[in-house]
Design a protein around this motif. Sequence first.
Motif, PDB file in Angstrom:
ATOM      1  N   UNK A 283       0.858  -1.181   0.000  1.00  0.00           N
ATOM      2  CA  UNK A 283       0.000   0.000   0.000  1.00  0.00           C
ATOM      3  C   UNK A 283       0.901   1.239   0.000  1.00  0.00           C
ATOM      4  N   UNK A 284       0.759   2.088  -1.003  1.00  0.00           N
ATOM      5  CA  UNK A 284       1.613   3.263  -1.150  1.00  0.00           C
ATOM      6  C   UNK A 284       0.744   4.515  -1.045  1.00  0.00           C
ATOM      7  N   UNK A 285       1.151   5.452  -0.180  1.00  0.00           N
ATOM      8  CA  UNK A 285       0.406   6.693   0.001  1.00  0.00           C
ATOM      9  C   UNK A 285       1.336   7.894  -0.177  1.00  0.00           C
ATOM     10  N   UNK A 286       0.830   8.842  -0.973  1.00  0.00           N
ATOM     11  CA  UNK A 286       1.600  10.073  -1.197  1.00  0.00           C
ATOM     12  C   UNK A 286       0.869  11.254  -0.577  1.00  0.00           C
ATOM     13  N   UNK A 287      -0.186  10.915   0.207  1.00  0.00           N
ATOM     14  CA  UNK A 287      -1.090  11.983   0.694  1.00  0.00           C
ATOM     15  C   UNK A 287      -0.902  12.268   2.177  1.00  0.00           C
ATOM     16  N   UNK A 288       0.119  11.681   2.795  1.00  0.00           N
ATOM     17  CA  UNK A 288       0.249  11.880   4.251  1.00  0.00           C
ATOM     18  C   UNK A 288       1.237  12.991   4.568  1.00  0.00           C
ATOM     19  N   UNK A 289       2.415  12.902   3.935  1.00  0.00           N
ATOM     20  CA  UNK A 289       3.441  13.922   4.229  1.00  0.00           C
ATOM     21  C   UNK A 289       3.773  14.701   2.950  1.00  0.00           C
ATOM     22  N   UNK A 290       4.308  15.893   3.142  1.00  0.00           N
ATOM     23  CA  UNK A 290       4.803  16.699   2.003  1.00  0.00           C
ATOM     24  C   UNK A 290       5.959  15.936   1.354  1.00  0.00           C
ATOM     25  N   UNK A 291       5.938  15.737   0.068  1.00  0.00           N
ATOM     26  CA  UNK A 291       7.020  14.973  -0.571  1.00  0.00           C
ATOM     27  C   UNK A 291       8.219  15.888  -0.824  1.00  0.00           C
TER      28      UNK A 291
END
Length: 420
Positions: A283-291
């Motif tokens: 499961x990959x999330x890009x919506x939790x921390x500022x990249x």
Amino acid sequence: MAKFIVEQSGPLQGDVAVSGSKNAVLPILAATLMTEGKSEINDVPYLRDVDVMCRILRSMGASVTEDWKTHTITVDMDRVKAEEVPYELVKRMRASIFVMGPLLAKTGKARIALPGGCSIGDRPIDLHNKGMRSLGARIDTELGVVEATASQLKGALIYLDFPSVGATENIMMAATLAKGLTVIENAAEEPEIVDLANFLNKMGARIKGAGTDTIRIEGVEKLHGAKHTVIPDRIETGTFMVAAAITRGDILIRNCVPDHVKPVIAKLMECGATVNDEVEGLRVRGDIKQLIATDIKTMPYPGFPTDMQALFMALLSTVDGASAVIETVFENRFMHAAELSRMGANIKVDGRTAVVPGKNPLIGAQVISTDLRAGAALVLAGLVAKGKTEISEIYHIERGYDSFMEKLVSLGAKITREED
Ligand code: EPZ
């Protein structure tokens, strides 16, 4: 020629199943030339390159049936009838070179049109030829055709100057029917090589050490057909991992092998994405921390894969801060940088290093897919760019990704396909 029209799509969400590995199934299909029996290959991705390889097998006398409901290919190779791979098939797919080792081992002769270069490099085959010569073959190259002949291949100690994936696979296949022991040193270690070795061993070969830099092959008299399920495609896995990060979305990737994408996991986490190895998949999330920015250097496996370089360049174009991307495997694999710059990425290339400034918002534009991974990267960039992005020459993408558009649309992407 077809093109994709990609609109800014917002965060992708949902789950997607990865198809079988293109770079495993192509040499595995070529290896069936060495048997006289029936082989059944499962989890075959529906790709143009697979279709070309099936045509090559048929041109050699095999009966090949493709069942795309079950993604199974059955190959019945009673007698190999031809030694030359038709040029019109070779020019469509570099991977035709994988036929050299099996054909030489089975019939004592192989004639293959020299695979052309492509946009990522001139793709020489000197290491393939070095391996065949070491096994006792005579190699002649004239008028764009390479001809390998050998009455009986003999085992040898072969050192690869570069851990070439294709050369390792070609030599490993040829050595299975050579007399005596072959040792390949400085061999490539990719998972696709392990999958090919597993298939060959099911066919009766005696291979040890695949996946390490030293592979030992004890020659045998003959090989029989076998059943095999292809490993999941680790580059398709990485592509959907980046799709989650670049769109700041949340995607569960099923039917993948986390162990095969460790460098991609590490680099995504360095950028601030979260990656969880769950029971059903990654499961990959890009919506939790500022990249944030990070640097990439491509290396042979288990290093960061060159096939993921374009995808990461697209992602790094959307984060705050400058990143350096160093490409050490191919000599010309930055063609996508100019296309991403047309979208506002403002990437500077100097030799084997590209600097991605980040920060600039991407704007939709008309761009060209120069190879399959570059094309995939431009699709992902189009998902976050303002407005519309039109990507032409998408046959590259369809060569190497099974149902790429359909899978992205199921996750919320706004993509349509148009014939030019
Ligand atoms: C395989 O290509 C893959 N293709 C490529 O995937 C992948 O990028 C590459 O391995 C590296 O991982 C398939 O498996 C069908 P190499 P291959 O031989 O075997 C030089 C994709 O996107 N070299 O490991 O051709 C070569 O020029 C494709 O799916 C020689 O100098 O790769 C390159 O610089 C793209 N002499 C480097 O080695 C040789 O005889 C790596 O090539 C052979 C290679």
